[in-house]
Design a protein around this motif. Sequence first.
Motif, short mmCIF file in Angstrom:
data_model
loop_
_atom_site.label_atom_id
_atom_site.label_comp_id
_atom_site.label_asym_id
_atom_site.label_seq_id
_atom_site.Cartn_x
_atom_site.Cartn_y
_atom_site.Cartn_z
N MET A 1 49.33 -12.92 16.51
CA MET A 1 48.22 -12.08 16.04
C MET A 1 47.44 -11.55 17.23
O MET A 1 47.07 -12.30 18.11
N ARG A 2 47.24 -10.26 17.25
CA ARG A 2 46.48 -9.67 18.35
C ARG A 2 44.99 -9.89 18.13
O ARG A 2 44.57 -10.34 17.09
N ASN A 3 44.20 -9.54 19.14
CA ASN A 3 42.76 -9.76 19.05
C ASN A 3 42.02 -8.61 18.40
O ASN A 3 40.81 -8.55 18.45
N ASN A 4 42.76 -7.69 17.83
CA ASN A 4 42.10 -6.57 17.18
C ASN A 4 41.36 -7.03 15.94
O ASN A 4 41.73 -8.01 15.30
N LYS A 5 40.33 -6.28 15.60
CA LYS A 5 39.64 -6.48 14.32
C LYS A 5 40.58 -6.01 13.23
O LYS A 5 41.32 -5.05 13.41
N LEU A 6 40.54 -6.68 12.09
CA LEU A 6 41.29 -6.19 10.94
C LEU A 6 40.40 -5.24 10.16
O LEU A 6 39.23 -5.54 9.94
N LEU A 7 40.96 -4.11 9.77
CA LEU A 7 40.26 -3.20 8.89
C LEU A 7 41.01 -3.23 7.57
O LEU A 7 42.14 -2.76 7.48
N ILE A 8 40.40 -3.85 6.57
CA ILE A 8 41.01 -3.95 5.24
C ILE A 8 40.51 -2.73 4.47
O ILE A 8 39.34 -2.64 4.12
N LEU A 9 41.41 -1.77 4.27
CA LEU A 9 41.03 -0.44 3.83
C LEU A 9 41.58 -0.08 2.46
O LEU A 9 42.78 -0.20 2.22
N ASP A 10 40.70 0.37 1.60
CA ASP A 10 41.08 0.91 0.30
C ASP A 10 41.17 2.44 0.45
O ASP A 10 40.66 2.99 1.43
N LEU A 11 41.79 3.11 -0.50
CA LEU A 11 41.87 4.57 -0.44
C LEU A 11 40.95 5.23 -1.46
O LEU A 11 40.10 6.03 -1.11
N ASP A 12 41.13 4.89 -2.75
CA ASP A 12 40.30 5.49 -3.79
C ASP A 12 38.86 5.01 -3.62
O ASP A 12 38.61 3.82 -3.51
N GLY A 13 37.94 5.97 -3.58
CA GLY A 13 36.54 5.61 -3.40
C GLY A 13 36.18 5.38 -1.95
O GLY A 13 35.04 5.04 -1.63
N VAL A 14 37.15 5.55 -1.04
CA VAL A 14 36.88 5.43 0.40
C VAL A 14 37.28 6.74 1.08
O VAL A 14 36.46 7.42 1.66
N LEU A 15 38.57 7.08 0.99
CA LEU A 15 39.06 8.34 1.57
C LEU A 15 39.38 9.37 0.49
O LEU A 15 39.39 10.57 0.74
N ILE A 16 39.69 8.89 -0.71
CA ILE A 16 39.96 9.78 -1.84
C ILE A 16 38.75 9.66 -2.77
O ILE A 16 38.48 8.60 -3.32
#
Length: 151
Positions: A1-16
């Motif tokens: 596992m890298r040290n990056n932050k995880l971005l848990i991303l939804d689409l509907d209601g976020v980008l759509i």
Amino acid sequence: MRNNKLLILDLDGVLITNPSWKADRIHSDGYSEFNESCVENLNRLLTLAEFDIWLSSTRRTVKTLNEFNLIFKNRGIKKDIVGFLPEYADCRNRKEEILKFIKEFKASDFLIIDDDKSLNGLESGIKKSLILTELTKGLNSEKLKEAIEKI
């Protein structure tokens, strides 16, 4: 596992951000249009920290990772998706899926961007990393500001 932050991303209601009673506008690639200002806000966020994007949207069940990465690229999103949240048979809602994912991946550094109201029930330690958007507004400038404050 890298040290990056995880971005848990939804689409509907976020980008759509289409209201649920209206059919999605379709992009030239045959997939739903994304709200351009929400995409700009996501790109702005992605420049502020090293994120690994994990897609939590129920739409993850109908396309492959490669297909979604092409969709993201076509809409000007400057980062690929690393993976999909696993589909857990025993989870009844998004809240349970995200909790199980965080536990399984032993994630400690993450941001959740989603409009799913079940996430209001997250315990405070996890909820502090939640940006709860609204269906027709998505990742607007107000939510971007909230996200920046959390990272």
